[in-house]
Design a protein around this motif. Structure first.
Motif: not given
Length: 139
Positions: A123-124, A135, A56-61, A97-98
């Motif tokens: 975002d994917y 990256w 993901h560019h931004r999503t934290e999980q 992310p990343q």
């Protein structure tokens, strides 16, 4: 660019005892390092299937094996690869992310996911080649 922690395990409280069962709980910003904007779960995934295969560019999980076992592999842009085995429902895995990540499930696995943003397809990063390109360390 924001700095994020590397993938790591989060242990939630495990309250109870074998004779009555257990409960695990967290409140916003206690153990989950972001405001939860989306919650989803996966289940009945055949053991032969590898899910995820994205970053993901931004999503934290935070991933939790609410039941069964989930094997999660993470890879960071610097090439750091880690393998996590989730099989205790009071332990979650923070995925920043990343981070390229894959998951493989036992037949009975139920995965609960807390995410930092609502679903957005943009975002994917869906291909490994794009992950490496986007990256890649700048020379």
């Amino acid at each position: 660019m924001a700095e994020f922690s590397n993938p790591h395990l989060i242990e939630f409280p495990k309250l109870g005892e074998p004779g009555i069962g257990y409960i695990s709980v967290t409140e916003q910003s206690q153990l989950v390092p972001f405001a939860v904007q989306r919650i989803f779960w996966t289940y009945y995934t055949p053991e032969s299937i590898v899910r995820g295969r994205h970053a993901h560019h931004r999503t934290e999980q935070v991933l939790i094996a609410a039941a069964g076992r989930i094997t999660v592999t993470t890879e960071l842009a610097d090439g750091t690869i880690e393998l996590f085995r989730l099989e205790d429902p009071h332990v979650g895995l923070y995925v920043p992310p990343q981070a390229w990540h894959t998951m493989q499930y036992s037949h009975s696995a139920v995965q609960l996911v807390f995410a930092s943003v609502p679903y957005q397809e943009a975002d994917y990063i869906r291909t490994y080649e794009d992950f490496k390109r986007i990256w890649a360390p700048q020379a």
